[in-house]
Motif scaffolding. Sequence first.
Motif, PDB file in Angstrom:
ATOM      1  N   GLU A  67       0.831  -1.207   0.000  1.00 16.90           N
ATOM      2  CA  GLU A  67       0.000   0.000   0.000  1.00 16.90           C
ATOM      3  C   GLU A  67       0.864   1.255   0.000  1.00 16.90           C
ATOM      4  O   GLU A  67       0.576   2.229  -0.701  1.00 16.90           O
ATOM      5  CB  GLU A  67      -0.933  -0.013   1.211  1.00 16.90           C
ATOM      6  CG  GLU A  67      -2.033  -1.064   1.137  1.00 16.90           C
ATOM      7  CD  GLU A  67      -2.863  -1.117   2.417  1.00 16.90           C
ATOM      8  OE1 GLU A  67      -2.492  -0.402   3.377  1.00 16.90           O
ATOM      9  OE2 GLU A  67      -3.861  -1.853   2.460  1.00 16.90           O
ATOM     10  N   TYR A  68       1.923   1.224   0.788  1.00 17.85           N
ATOM     11  CA  TYR A  68       2.825   2.375   0.854  1.00 17.85           C
ATOM     12  C   TYR A  68       3.494   2.621  -0.497  1.00 17.85           C
ATOM     13  O   TYR A  68       3.560   3.759  -0.977  1.00 17.85           O
ATOM     14  CB  TYR A  68       3.882   2.136   1.932  1.00 17.85           C
ATOM     15  CG  TYR A  68       4.902   3.244   2.033  1.00 17.85           C
ATOM     16  CD1 TYR A  68       4.608   4.426   2.708  1.00 17.85           C
ATOM     17  CD2 TYR A  68       6.161   3.109   1.442  1.00 17.85           C
ATOM     18  CE1 TYR A  68       5.550   5.449   2.802  1.00 17.85           C
ATOM     19  CE2 TYR A  68       7.103   4.123   1.531  1.00 17.85           C
ATOM     20  CZ  TYR A  68       6.787   5.295   2.212  1.00 17.85           C
ATOM     21  OH  TYR A  68       7.711   6.293   2.284  1.00 17.85           O
ATOM     22  N   MET A  71       1.048   4.124  -2.857  1.00 16.45           N
ATOM     23  CA  MET A  71       0.811   5.542  -2.538  1.00 16.45           C
ATOM     24  C   MET A  71       1.954   6.414  -3.057  1.00 16.45           C
ATOM     25  O   MET A  71       1.737   7.507  -3.594  1.00 16.45           O
ATOM     26  CB  MET A  71       0.646   5.714  -1.033  1.00 16.45           C
ATOM     27  CG  MET A  71      -0.650   5.128  -0.482  1.00 16.45           C
ATOM     28  SD  MET A  71      -0.698   5.138   1.337  1.00 16.45           S
ATOM     29  CE  MET A  71      -0.753   6.909   1.659  1.00 16.45           C
ATOM     30  N   TYR A  75       1.588   9.343  -5.747  1.00 11.86           N
ATOM     31  CA  TYR A  75       2.087  10.689  -5.440  1.00 11.86           C
ATOM     32  C   TYR A  75       3.014  11.188  -6.544  1.00 11.86           C
ATOM     33  O   TYR A  75       2.895  12.332  -7.015  1.00 11.86           O
ATOM     34  CB  TYR A  75       2.819  10.665  -4.107  1.00 11.86           C
ATOM     35  CG  TYR A  75       3.642  11.901  -3.837  1.00 11.86           C
ATOM     36  CD1 TYR A  75       3.050  13.099  -3.457  1.00 11.86           C
ATOM     37  CD2 TYR A  75       5.035  11.876  -3.988  1.00 11.86           C
ATOM     38  CE1 TYR A  75       3.805  14.238  -3.219  1.00 11.86           C
ATOM     39  CE2 TYR A  75       5.798  13.011  -3.747  1.00 11.86           C
ATOM     40  CZ  TYR A  75       5.177  14.183  -3.360  1.00 11.86           C
ATOM     41  OH  TYR A  75       5.936  15.299  -3.147  1.00 11.86           O
ATOM     42  N   GLN A 253      -0.785  17.388   2.459  1.00 10.78           N
ATOM     43  CA  GLN A 253      -1.711  16.259   2.603  1.00 10.78           C
ATOM     44  C   GLN A 253      -1.031  14.934   2.270  1.00 10.78           C
ATOM     45  O   GLN A 253      -1.204  13.946   2.986  1.00 10.78           O
ATOM     46  CB  GLN A 253      -2.922  16.488   1.701  1.00 10.78           C
ATOM     47  CG  GLN A 253      -3.828  17.629   2.150  1.00 10.78           C
ATOM     48  CD  GLN A 253      -4.944  17.908   1.173  1.00 10.78           C
ATOM     49  OE1 GLN A 253      -4.898  17.502   0.005  1.00 10.78           O
ATOM     50  NE2 GLN A 253      -5.964  18.613   1.629  1.00 10.78           N
ATOM     51  N   TRP A 254      -0.258  14.935   1.189  1.00 11.19           N
ATOM     52  CA  TRP A 254       0.431  13.706   0.816  1.00 11.19           C
ATOM     53  C   TRP A 254       1.500  13.342   1.846  1.00 11.19           C
ATOM     54  O   TRP A 254       1.705  12.161   2.155  1.00 11.19           O
ATOM     55  CB  TRP A 254       1.060  13.852  -0.572  1.00 11.19           C
ATOM     56  CG  TRP A 254       0.192  13.323  -1.658  1.00 11.19           C
ATOM     57  CD1 TRP A 254      -0.475  14.019  -2.615  1.00 11.19           C
ATOM     58  CD2 TRP A 254      -0.109  11.947  -1.891  1.00 11.19           C
ATOM     59  NE1 TRP A 254      -1.183  13.173  -3.428  1.00 11.19           N
ATOM     60  CE2 TRP A 254      -0.972  11.896  -3.011  1.00 11.19           C
ATOM     61  CE3 TRP A 254       0.241  10.765  -1.269  1.00 11.19           C
ATOM     62  CZ2 TRP A 254      -1.469  10.702  -3.510  1.00 11.19           C
ATOM     63  CZ3 TRP A 254      -0.262   9.571  -1.772  1.00 11.19           C
ATOM     64  CH2 TRP A 254      -1.101   9.547  -2.880  1.00 11.19           C
ATOM     65  N   GLU A 256       1.450  13.893   5.045  1.00  7.81           N
ATOM     66  CA  GLU A 256       0.789  13.314   6.215  1.00  7.81           C
ATOM     67  C   GLU A 256       0.317  11.884   5.930  1.00  7.81           C
ATOM     68  O   GLU A 256       0.464  10.992   6.781  1.00  7.81           O
ATOM     69  CB  GLU A 256      -0.400  14.197   6.609  1.00  7.81           C
ATOM     70  CG  GLU A 256       0.021  15.565   7.147  1.00  7.81           C
ATOM     71  CD  GLU A 256      -1.162  16.480   7.381  1.00  7.81           C
ATOM     72  OE1 GLU A 256      -2.313  16.059   7.082  1.00  7.81           O
ATOM     73  OE2 GLU A 256      -0.957  17.616   7.862  1.00  7.81           O
ATOM     74  N   LYS A 257      -0.246  11.654   4.726  1.00  7.37           N
ATOM     75  CA  LYS A 257      -0.726  10.309   4.389  1.00  7.37           C
ATOM     76  C   LYS A 257       0.432   9.319   4.321  1.00  7.37           C
ATOM     77  O   LYS A 257       0.333   8.191   4.835  1.00  7.37           O
ATOM     78  CB  LYS A 257      -1.481  10.340   3.056  1.00  7.37           C
ATOM     79  CG  LYS A 257      -2.833  11.010   3.130  1.00  7.37           C
ATOM     80  CD  LYS A 257      -3.680  10.712   1.904  1.00  7.37           C
ATOM     81  CE  LYS A 257      -3.080  11.297   0.648  1.00  7.37           C
ATOM     82  NZ  LYS A 257      -3.979  11.100  -0.520  1.00  7.37           N
ATOM     83  N   GLN A 260       1.840   8.592   7.844  1.00 11.20           N
ATOM     84  CA  GLN A 260       0.941   7.730   8.619  1.00 11.20           C
ATOM     85  C   GLN A 260       1.069   6.272   8.170  1.00 11.20           C
ATOM     86  O   GLN A 260       1.160   5.361   9.005  1.00 11.20           O
ATOM     87  CB  GLN A 260      -0.499   8.209   8.450  1.00 11.20           C
ATOM     88  CG  GLN A 260      -1.511   7.359   9.220  1.00 11.20           C
ATOM     89  CD  GLN A 260      -2.935   7.839   9.003  1.00 11.20           C
ATOM     90  OE1 GLN A 260      -3.176   8.800   8.279  1.00 11.20           O
ATOM     91  NE2 GLN A 260      -3.877   7.176   9.636  1.00 11.20           N
ATOM     92  N   GLN A 261       1.109   6.062   6.847  1.00 19.05           N
ATOM     93  CA  GLN A 261       1.241   4.703   6.330  1.00 19.05           C
ATOM     94  C   GLN A 261       2.587   4.102   6.713  1.00 19.05           C
ATOM     95  O   GLN A 261       2.682   2.927   7.091  1.00 19.05           O
ATOM     96  CB  GLN A 261       1.089   4.705   4.803  1.00 19.05           C
ATOM     97  CG  GLN A 261       1.105   3.326   4.162  1.00 19.05           C
ATOM     98  CD  GLN A 261      -0.157   2.539   4.456  1.00 19.05           C
ATOM     99  OE1 GLN A 261      -1.161   3.094   4.881  1.00 19.05           O
ATOM    100  NE2 GLN A 261      -0.106   1.244   4.230  1.00 19.05           N
TER     101      GLN A 261
END
Length: 314
Positions: A67-68, A71, A75, A253-254, A256-257, A260-261
């Motif tokens: 998932e990371y 992402m 991005y 925003q990216w 932070e996402k 977190q991941q």
Amino acid sequence: MNRRYAVLVGILVVVLSIVLSIGLGLYTFKRPQPVPEAAMPVYAYADVEHILMSHPRYSEYHRLELEYNAMVAQYQFEQWNYSHKAAAEGPVSRQFAAVDAAGTEALNQELKARIALKENELNHGLQQQYEKLVQEKKKTQTVISNADNLKIVNLRLKLQNLMLTEEEKKEAEEELNRLLSAAGTDVKVTNQTAAEIDAAMAPYREEAKKTLTDYMATVKAELEQRQQNSRSAFDQQLATIQDRPDPAIWNQQWKEKLEQQERQMNDVKTAIMADIREKAGDVAQEKGIDMIFGEYAGIGTAIDVTDDIIAKLA
């Protein structure tokens, strides 16, 4: 004499005995004692990656890792896409401005050309109508002298042109009046006939003007709609290019996402590695191992305890 000699010999024997006793004692005290052999450390190695993949929670960690990575790829793609749009906006706007200006000029030229064609068509119709009225008058009365008939007819036709300027119209009327004045006794008849024909032509001229005005409005609306369609298409294209977020907000925003991941992924991996170290310690204690290496390139032998650690993770 013999007695003294015997005493000396006895003393010498005692001294030698004492010296030999001391020498033997010193030899016994300084002789190195044997050193007991030290125990050699016991080494082992384990395939950490294989153990990690065999851990019960590895599937959870692997899912978070995938998932990371997805992402990060998203991005990077969005970053490229928005950068590409931002770079294209200026050139696209400038290119359209030039195209729109050229298109406007082309539409104006088309409008003029189509109106000129329609005007010629209407003038031709008026000329035919005028000639028809003249022929009808000739059947009933003398219209004009034959000598000036052709010139007067042409001038009359010229005056029917809707697009004559005031100066051109004045020149034509003066020339017509001169010819009519030169006609002598036929002037009254000619003026009367001309007035009758002019009155008869009035409705046709009004109809032609109205037709031309309506045609101009129709063509202009058509061309303006065509231009508006082109501009609307460009506005849609430009809106697509401008459809991008504020860079500072988007990056935050990216950030932070992704953080977190990454924290979730690292938390799971930290827990897995702690469990593996605990189980490796148990194996080392059971087998009397001093140290377990993830990779072993030392001199001597080291036992492989990979499967032993995996067995304890089950």
